[in-house]
Structures are given as C-alpha cells and as structure tokens.
Design a protein around this motif. Sequence first.
Motif, PDB file in Angstrom:
ATOM      1  N   GLU A  98       0.826  -1.229   0.000  1.00 35.37           N
ATOM      2  CA  GLU A  98       0.000   0.000   0.000  1.00 35.37           C
ATOM      3  C   GLU A  98       0.852   1.268   0.000  1.00 35.37           C
ATOM      4  N   HIS A  99       2.146   1.139   0.286  1.00 38.09           N
ATOM      5  CA  HIS A  99       3.008   2.325   0.338  1.00 38.09           C
ATOM      6  C   HIS A  99       3.662   2.626  -1.005  1.00 38.09           C
ATOM      7  N   VAL A 100       3.378   1.803  -2.000  1.00 32.72           N
ATOM      8  CA  VAL A 100       4.044   1.985  -3.285  1.00 32.72           C
ATOM      9  C   VAL A 100       3.002   2.279  -4.358  1.00 32.72           C
ATOM     10  N   ARG A 101       3.187   3.415  -5.034  1.00 24.75           N
ATOM     11  CA  ARG A 101       2.196   3.807  -6.046  1.00 24.75           C
ATOM     12  C   ARG A 101       2.799   3.821  -7.443  1.00 24.75           C
ATOM     13  N   VAL A 102       1.937   3.556  -8.392  1.00 24.85           N
ATOM     14  CA  VAL A 102       2.304   3.610  -9.810  1.00 24.85           C
ATOM     15  C   VAL A 102       1.244   4.508 -10.447  1.00 24.85           C
ATOM     16  N   PRO A 103       1.625   5.419 -11.367  1.00 24.88           N
ATOM     17  CA  PRO A 103       0.568   6.240 -11.968  1.00 24.88           C
ATOM     18  C   PRO A 103      -0.454   5.346 -12.667  1.00 24.88           C
ATOM     19  N   SER A 104      -1.697   5.772 -12.662  1.00 25.46           N
ATOM     20  CA  SER A 104      -2.731   4.943 -13.270  1.00 25.46           C
ATOM     21  C   SER A 104      -2.805   5.192 -14.775  1.00 25.46           C
ATOM     22  N   GLY A 105      -2.719   4.103 -15.523  1.00 26.68           N
ATOM     23  CA  GLY A 105      -2.830   4.190 -16.976  1.00 26.68           C
ATOM     24  C   GLY A 105      -4.212   3.783 -17.460  1.00 26.68           C
ATOM     25  N   ASP A 106      -5.179   3.839 -16.547  1.00 26.81           N
ATOM     26  CA  ASP A 106      -6.550   3.457 -16.900  1.00 26.81           C
ATOM     27  C   ASP A 106      -7.180   4.587 -17.733  1.00 26.81           C
ATOM     28  N   PRO A 107      -7.571   4.309 -18.975  1.00 27.80           N
ATOM     29  CA  PRO A 107      -8.124   5.375 -19.826  1.00 27.80           C
ATOM     30  C   PRO A 107      -9.339   6.069 -19.196  1.00 27.80           C
ATOM     31  N   ALA A 108     -10.068   5.360 -18.331  1.00 28.91           N
ATOM     32  CA  ALA A 108     -11.288   5.942 -17.752  1.00 28.91           C
ATOM     33  C   ALA A 108     -10.972   7.135 -16.836  1.00 28.91           C
ATOM     34  N   THR A 109      -9.785   7.141 -16.227  1.00 31.45           N
ATOM     35  CA  THR A 109      -9.458   8.209 -15.267  1.00 31.45           C
ATOM     36  C   THR A 109      -8.207   8.994 -15.684  1.00 31.45           C
ATOM     37  N   ILE A 110      -7.816   8.803 -16.939  1.00 38.07           N
ATOM     38  CA  ILE A 110      -6.503   9.325 -17.348  1.00 38.07           C
ATOM     39  C   ILE A 110      -6.429  10.859 -17.302  1.00 38.07           C
ATOM     40  N   ARG A 111      -7.568  11.520 -17.466  1.00 39.42           N
ATOM     41  CA  ARG A 111      -7.527  12.989 -17.486  1.00 39.42           C
ATOM     42  C   ARG A 111      -7.053  13.581 -16.164  1.00 39.42           C
ATOM     43  N   THR A 112      -7.355  12.901 -15.068  1.00 44.05           N
ATOM     44  CA  THR A 112      -6.976  13.449 -13.762  1.00 44.05           C
ATOM     45  C   THR A 112      -5.821  12.660 -13.121  1.00 44.05           C
ATOM     46  N   ALA A 113      -5.368  11.613 -13.812  1.00 41.37           N
ATOM     47  CA  ALA A 113      -4.355  10.736 -13.194  1.00 41.37           C
ATOM     48  C   ALA A 113      -3.055  11.488 -12.910  1.00 41.37           C
ATOM     49  N   GLY A 114      -2.679  12.411 -13.792  1.00 46.62           N
ATOM     50  CA  GLY A 114      -1.425  13.142 -13.601  1.00 46.62           C
ATOM     51  C   GLY A 114      -1.478  14.034 -12.379  1.00 46.62           C
ATOM     52  N   SER A 115      -2.551  14.824 -12.267  1.00 44.76           N
ATOM     53  CA  SER A 115      -2.624  15.734 -11.108  1.00 44.76           C
ATOM     54  C   SER A 115      -2.822  14.948  -9.816  1.00 44.76           C
ATOM     55  N   ASP A 116      -3.532  13.810  -9.878  1.00 44.91           N
ATOM     56  CA  ASP A 116      -3.680  12.969  -8.679  1.00 44.91           C
ATOM     57  C   ASP A 116      -2.305  12.461  -8.213  1.00 44.91           C
ATOM     58  N   TYR A 117      -1.504  12.077  -9.185  1.00 41.19           N
ATOM     59  CA  TYR A 117      -0.192  11.520  -8.834  1.00 41.19           C
ATOM     60  C   TYR A 117       0.713  12.591  -8.239  1.00 41.19           C
ATOM     61  N   GLU A 118       0.682  13.774  -8.831  1.00 41.93           N
ATOM     62  CA  GLU A 118       1.470  14.885  -8.283  1.00 41.93           C
ATOM     63  C   GLU A 118       1.049  15.179  -6.844  1.00 41.93           C
ATOM     64  N   ALA A 119      -0.276  15.156  -6.615  1.00 48.30           N
ATOM     65  CA  ALA A 119      -0.782  15.452  -5.262  1.00 48.30           C
ATOM     66  C   ALA A 119      -0.313  14.375  -4.279  1.00 48.30           C
ATOM     67  N   ALA A 120      -0.275  13.124  -4.735  1.00 46.85           N
ATOM     68  CA  ALA A 120       0.160  12.036  -3.841  1.00 46.85           C
ATOM     69  C   ALA A 120       1.650  12.179  -3.500  1.00 46.85           C
ATOM     70  N   ILE A 121       2.449  12.568  -4.493  1.00 46.69           N
ATOM     71  CA  ILE A 121       3.891  12.766  -4.228  1.00 46.69           C
ATOM     72  C   ILE A 121       4.071  13.916  -3.235  1.00 46.69           C
ATOM     73  N   ASP A 122       3.337  14.991  -3.446  1.00 45.63           N
ATOM     74  CA  ASP A 122       3.423  16.139  -2.519  1.00 45.63           C
ATOM     75  C   ASP A 122       3.019  15.720  -1.115  1.00 45.63           C
ATOM     76  N   ALA A 123       1.909  14.968  -1.029  1.00 42.12           N
ATOM     77  CA  ALA A 123       1.405  14.558   0.293  1.00 42.12           C
ATOM     78  C   ALA A 123       2.409  13.674   1.027  1.00 42.12           C
ATOM     79  N   ALA A 124       3.222  12.950   0.267  1.00 37.78           N
ATOM     80  CA  ALA A 124       4.241  12.088   0.889  1.00 37.78           C
ATOM     81  C   ALA A 124       5.480  12.894   1.295  1.00 37.78           C
ATOM     82  N   GLY A 125       5.485  14.185   0.950  1.00 33.14           N
ATOM     83  CA  GLY A 125       6.637  15.032   1.309  1.00 33.14           C
ATOM     84  C   GLY A 125       7.707  15.058   0.235  1.00 33.14           C
ATOM     85  N   GLY A 126       7.385  14.539  -0.961  1.00 37.75           N
ATOM     86  CA  GLY A 126       8.354  14.552  -2.063  1.00 37.75           C
ATOM     87  C   GLY A 126       9.239  13.314  -2.053  1.00 37.75           C
ATOM     88  N   VAL A 127       9.908  13.106  -3.171  1.00 41.15           N
ATOM     89  CA  VAL A 127      10.768  11.923  -3.333  1.00 41.15           C
ATOM     90  C   VAL A 127      12.156  12.232  -2.770  1.00 41.15           C
TER      91      VAL A 127
END
Length: 261
Positions: A98-127
């Motif tokens: 559960e601590h490891v994320r991969v960007p979602s390549g699901d076409p159904a949610t692809i429009r927001t997948a990029g900003s969701d992923y950025e938000a998750a990286i920020d929430a984790a405090g950055g890489v």
Amino acid sequence: MAEVLIVRDEEEAGALAAEAIVNLIRSKPDAVLGLATGSTPLTTYGALARRIHDEGIDVRRVRGFALDEYVGLSAGHPESYRSVIAREVVGPLSLTPEHVRVPSGDPATIRTAGSDYEAAIDAAGGVDLQILGIGRTGHIGFNEPGSSLASLTRVKTLTESTRRDNARFFESACDVPMHCITQGIGTILRARHLMLLAFGHAKADAVAAAVEGAVSTSSPGSAIQLHPHATVIIDEAAASKLEFIAYYRHAWSNKPEWQGI
Ligand code: F6R
C-alpha cells in the motif's frame, strides 16, 4: 554538475546504488523512493533486496512512487508497470504494497491521473531518492525529446524508437502501447537526490548528451545538470563518449570519505 562514477559492471553499480539507498533508509525509515522500471535498475533492486534481508533492515515504512506506466494495458497485464513494480521491487524488497504507487494508466481516469499523482507525491513530502535509467532517445521517465523541462506527470506519446526498444518485453512491437503516463521532468527535478544509471554502448550517446551536452529539451536527460545532487553511475561502455572521463575518475578517487554519494 552531476557526479559521475564509472564502474566495472552492472553488479558494482547495483551495489553502490543500494549502499546509498540503505544509508537513506537507515537515516529516514519512511524514506520516499522514486522507482524506475526497465532493465537498468535490476542489479540495484537485487543488491538492495539482499542487503535488506541479510541485515534485517526495516523497510515497512518506506514509500515508493514509480516513474511511469503504459496507458491502456489491463490492470493484471504482466508488463504493466504496476505488475513489474510488484514483481521486481515490492516483493523482493518486502516493501508494504500500500506504500508503493504507480501512476494509473486506466483510460477511464486518465484525465486526472497526472494531477492525482502529483498530489500524492506532494502529500508524501516529495521523493528523497529517484532512481533513473535513460533511454537511447535520451528520455528519463518517458519524457521523450521535446518534453518541457518544467513538465509534471502527464500523458505522453512514446517515440517509435522507444516502442521498438521495449518490444523485448512484449510479444511484438505492435503490442507496446503508444501512450504512457510519466512523471514530468519538473517532477523528477523536485526529488532530493537523482541517481541515474546506464550500461552498454547503446546508451553512450544519451549519457554524453545528458552529462556534458547543452541543457535542452532535445536531450531530456540533460535536465539532471540543473539538479544540485545528481549521481550518474555507468559502466565503461556507457561512459565511452564522455569528454571529461579522466576528471570524473580523479574526483571519485579523491572523494572525501565523509561525503557519501
Ligand atoms: C522506466 C523508465 C525509462 C527507462 C529507460 C531505460 O521506468 O522510465 O526511462 O529507464 O527506457 O530502459 P532500460 O533500463 O530497459 O534500458
């Protein structure tokens, strides 16, 4: 400039990279790792898995973010990066899934997948430490030539050259997806430490452009020159087109021990 370490082979590179990651985890047990896929980081993951198990390193709180994912592969496809990260990283390293994320390549949610992923990286405090390979086109992540140096996670079209290079993982080149979702160059540059690995003659031009070429969207790897802490670990073949190779060796052999990589 990036620190360039020229090693004997992929095993030595993996051991060096693993050492840096182990030191990070010991000092920060909830460290955030940026995870590349492909062939290049395999010796790093192998060496890291051995160190974690032999030395009983507690990695339960370590977090991870993959660099990229193909768009449109089914969730359980063995070559989706979700599957690859589970098989080659999470399992062998005994990370908490559960601590490891991969960007979602699901076409159904692809429009927001990029900003969701950025938000998750920020929430984790950055890489904290981003592992990178480099493609023959010079791409890091799947940021093909022309990608903005300020780009964030988004959908990109793969070059035909990259699709051909990655055909080895699929039944045929036609099966390699046309699109991917990738951390942007701007995303990658926010990581606190970049560690780029490359092996073999096929990578020599891309490595030379990344390390010594002009910083340019034409060679996305050159963006590492903008980073205050970038380490490049390469074998002799990948280093063969570098101009200042004698200087890199000199700096490495005279490196103060306290500095680490
Ligand atoms: C993988 C990635 C790519 C690869 C690059 C090199 O997540 O983002 O940039 O690192 O294509 O691939 P290999 O290591 O297979 O030569």
